[in-house]
Scaffold this active site. Structure first.
Site, PDB file in Angstrom:
ATOM      1  N   HIS A  47      70.216  43.331  51.227  1.00  0.00           N
ATOM      2  CA  HIS A  47      70.900  44.367  50.036  1.00  0.00           C
ATOM      3  C   HIS A  47      71.286  43.129  49.084  1.00  0.00           C
ATOM      4  CE1 HIS A  47      74.829  45.354  52.169  1.00  0.00           C
ATOM      5  NE2 HIS A  47      75.021  45.690  51.035  1.00  0.00           N
ATOM      6  N   GLU A  64      71.437  39.998  44.259  1.00  0.00           N
ATOM      7  CA  GLU A  64      72.050  39.825  42.815  1.00  0.00           C
ATOM      8  C   GLU A  64      73.514  38.988  43.473  1.00  0.00           C
ATOM      9  OE1 GLU A  64      75.756  43.195  42.265  1.00  0.00           O
ATOM     10  OE2 GLU A  64      74.949  43.783  44.374  1.00  0.00           O
ATOM     11  N   ASP A  65      73.715  38.444  44.441  1.00  0.00           N
ATOM     12  CA  ASP A  65      74.739  37.334  44.093  1.00  0.00           C
ATOM     13  C   ASP A  65      74.128  36.524  44.784  1.00  0.00           C
ATOM     14  OD1 ASP A  65      76.773  39.221  44.573  1.00  0.00           O
ATOM     15  OD2 ASP A  65      76.927  39.889  46.229  1.00  0.00           O
ATOM     16  N   ASP A  89      76.764  51.481  52.246  1.00  0.00           N
ATOM     17  CA  ASP A  89      77.999  49.962  51.880  1.00  0.00           C
ATOM     18  C   ASP A  89      79.291  49.995  51.615  1.00  0.00           C
ATOM     19  OD1 ASP A  89      78.005  47.417  49.840  1.00  0.00           O
ATOM     20  OD2 ASP A  89      78.177  48.888  47.944  1.00  0.00           O
TER      21      ASP A  89
END
Length: 740
Positions: free
Chosen positions: A137, A141-142, A202
């Site tokens: 997840h 994004e990272d 999360d």
């Protein structure tokens, strides 16, 4: 999505009772009643030090499950014994290699965060696709991993979930949140509850590891969690996540009250004897004698629950620190247990609620009751099946994969014309939420309405006459019930019956009420702006505001006031039609009444407006006039008490008569025009008409009419009752003044 610290939030001797499935019942007492049954062992929390070592050593050999995900695999296999673990292995390998070199502020490898989030979901019973997306997840994004790469490696389902979680992370939920941004993110993610499930897990792990953040940042994150994500977890039915998030937020935002609650729990644990355990033993004995196989569990209350109970009840007793949970195999066993407890123990009837027959909006099902001992100790009891318990704890996560390959026909039903996927297990609240955002006239209205809805934490259930139910927030009115049942067609609602009695749309409903909504037939019916004062649900408020936005109200003025008054709205003096010399009011009543007093003139009493063939009597008054009353009129007793001479009267040969009728109705536009038309279509002349200002959305119309034939009166009254909004028509009957 980074969780920047792993230090415990508060290194206090007693921590909030954990509410995830692996440790929720630590300290609880379990006992199987009846034949022994298999019980799953509790699983410990994730060992971060072990995962640190595994991450530093790198990935495992190809086709071999890495040690780092052994906890996840064990938890997953407990719920899905036949699950294919290969996607999890490949997802971990990609996530570990992508996040390699990234460290959390605590100094641990970043991979420990997606591992912990995935373990939370695995313990709740999430299926393999959700766990795969959970491991990945944060990669898009990272790291340099792209959505296309995720789709190629793991399929469109995983790609969709990872994309949804990534978009949700970009939303600012705070006071400065951009409504349109949140609205777009909601649309992008709302078609699959698994996206929101990953987001909640999360946030839970991030809240668990929030301890080394700056206090102001802890507080900001806690407030967002309290205002948006905890209510979201409640509406999705994920009680395990909701209760632990509540305790973590409680410790940050209310440290003094948290510490006081902790001391209450410590003091209670130090006391000798446990009344809840004693009551549990009594319950087990009762069920054993009845031959009902059941598992009786003592469930300690979490910190926030203890705090709420203490504020509600004052000083707490031993049984207030927990509840009894009775787990059985079949639905019928739940009611059998309830019957035995209420027969053999002392029930607290006011505490009984049946959420099996009428489940909550978030899928929750259970029987709630309470039993009391002679010493005053009261134990709350929850009764449910094992499957109900699974859904009660994990909510939508326990529903499995909503996109398991269906038949071709079902597949067509589960997509709209544009191929947009529809989650068949999506709970009603989320479906309604997506409808609200489509219907809201602008994003600010949607945003404010959503905030109000998330602030509602209690629900009532009301019944329709056909046996169906409506779930509404506490404090909802008949306006809310109308829009919940009919959508925008509720614009035509003119009133309601609550528990068989007429009620205005502003009436506040209570749990268990039966509501019959009265709908008008006029296609021009429209909602009143005043309805907004009584609308509490987003469905009602958005529908009304949308209509008002597209139908601006006319400018204030004399013309508007005149029209408003004629339609039964407050606008000063009520309109009335006055008789002229040419109207039937100028004609004498002596042609229709025979009087036993020669030369006397006759006047029909206005208090009861007698008409043939009413039984009548007369009284001589001043000026040689005889007033004629119906014999049951209250004015008869008044005349006799005043010493008036009673005069014999009878109806003459003429059938023409005059009568005053009162129409009781709900306020709506064009009502007076419709009533006037109905009277005219019956061939009846209107002598005078008056409309009283509305009171609580009800309005009274008074008509004096001249009928060519008194026998036509019942038909006229039926025609007036058939006008939409009219609930009663009767002849005037004035009350006599009280006598000393």
């Amino acid at each position: 999505m980074s969780a920047e610290a792993t230090n415990p939030l508060t290194p206090a001797p007693v921590t909030p009772p954990s509410t995830h499935s692996g440790s929720h019942e630590r300290g609880s007492t379990h006992e199987q009643v009846g034949p022994p049954a298999h019980r799953r062992k509790g699983r410990p929390r994730i060992d971060l030090r072990r995962h640190v070592r595994a991450a530093l050593l790198g990935t495992a050999a190809r086709d071999r499950l890495p040690d780092a995900i052994s906890h996840v695999v064990e938890a997953h296999r407990a719920h899905h014994p036949d699950a294919d673990l290969e996607p999890l292995r490949r997802a971990y390998v990609l996530a570990e290699s992508s996040h390699r070199g990234q460290m959390r502020k605590s100094g641990e490898p970043y991979i420990t965060h997606p591992l912990a989030v995935t373990l939370i979901l695995a313990e709740l019973g999430a299926e393999t696709t959700t766990l795969t997306a959970s491991l990945l997840h944060d990669t898009v994004e990272d790291t340099d991993v792209t959505l296309d790469q995720v789709g190629t490696e793991f399929g469109e389902e995983v790609r969709y979930l990872v994309d949804g979680v990534t978009k949700l992370e970009k939303v600012d939920y705070g006071a400065a949140a951009e409504p349109e941004t949140f609205r777009k993110m909601l649309v992008a993610t709302g078609n699959d509850v698994r996206v929101m499930s990953i987001k909640l897990a999360d946030r839970l792990h991030n809240m668990r590891t929030l301890g080394v953040m700056r206090p102001e940042k802890q507080e900001r994150i806690a407030k967002v969690t309290k205002d948006f994500l905890i209510p979201l977890a409640e509406r999705l039915g994920v009680q395990v996540l909701k209760t632990e998030l509540e305790d973590l937020v409680f410790a940050i935002l209310h440290p003094e009250e948290y510490e006081h609650t902790r001391e209450l729990i410590v003091d209670n644990a130090a006391h000798g004897g446990d009344p809840l355990a004693e009551i549990a033993d009594e319950v087990r004995g009762v069920l054993r004698e009845a031959g009902i196989q059941a598992e009786v569990v003592i469930r300690p209350r979490h910190f926030v629950s203890v705090h709420r109970v203490s504020r509600k009840r004052g000083p707490l007793r031993g049984a207030d620190f927990g509840r009894l949970l009775v787990l059985v195999n079949e639905d019928a066993d739940c009611y059998a247990v309830l019957g035995e407890l209420h027969t053999c123990l002392t029930p607290v009837v006011s505490e009984f609620k049946d959420f099996i027959a009428v489940p909550k909006f978030n899928l929750y099902q259970s029987l709630h009751t309470a039993v009391a001992r002679a010493d005053g100790e009261v134990a709350e009891v929850l009764i449910r099946t094992h499957q109900m318990h699974k859904v009660a704890e994990a909510g939508v996560i326990a529903l499995g994969n909503p996109y398991a390959p269906p038949s071709e026909a079902v597949a067509l039903e589960q997509s709209d014309g544009d191929g947009e996927r529809v989650d068949p297990t999506r709970p009603g609240w989320l479906s309604r939420l997506l409808d609200w955002q489509e219907a809201a006239p602008d994003t600010d209205i949607f945003w404010s309405t959503l905030r109000e809805d998330l602030a509602q934490d209690r629900e009532i259930t009301v019944f329709r006459p056909d046996g169906g139910t409506l779930g509404l927030p506490e404090g909802a009115s008949c306006v809310d019930a109308a829009y919940a049942q009919y959508g925008e067609d509720a614009h035509a609602c003119i009133g309601a019956r609550v528990n068989g009695r007429l009620a205005t749309l502003s009436t506040v409903l209570k749990d268990g009420d039966t509501v019959q909504l009265l709908m008008g037939q006029d296609p021009a019916s429209e909602p009143s702006r005043e309805w907004l004062d009584h609308a509490h649900t987003p469905a009602a408020r958005i529908a009304i505001q949308r209509w008002l936005a597209t139908h601006p109200s006319p400018d204030d003025g004399a013309a508007g006031e005149s029209r408003t008054a004629a339609e039964g709205r407050p606008a000063g003096d009520a309109p009335s039609a006055r008789p002229t010399p040419d109207t039937p009011a100028a004609r004498s009543a002596s042609d229709s009444v025979a009087v036993d007093q020669p030369g006397a003139s006759v006047r029909l009493a206005g208090c009861c407006t007698p008409v043939p063939p009413d039984e009548v009597t007369g009284f001589a008054v001043r000026g040689g006039v005889v007033t004629v009353h119906r014999v049951e009129c209250a004015g008869v007793e008044r005349m006799k008490s005043a010493g008036r001479a009673e005069v014999g009267v009878s109806w003459g040969d003429t059938t023409e008569c005059r009568v005053t009728l009162v129409a009781e109705s709900f306020q709506r536009p064009h009502l007076m025009a419709d009533l006037t038309e109905a009277i005219a279509l019956e061939g009846v002349e209107i002598v005078s008409a008056m409309v009283e200002p509305p009171t609580q959305q009800r309005v009274r119309h008074t008509y004096t009419v001249q009928l060519p034939d008194a026998a036509h009166l019942p038909a006229l009254m039926r025609a007036m009752r058939n006008v939409a909004g009219v609930y009663d028509v009767g002849r005037t009957q004035h009350q006599a003044p009280a006598t000393p």
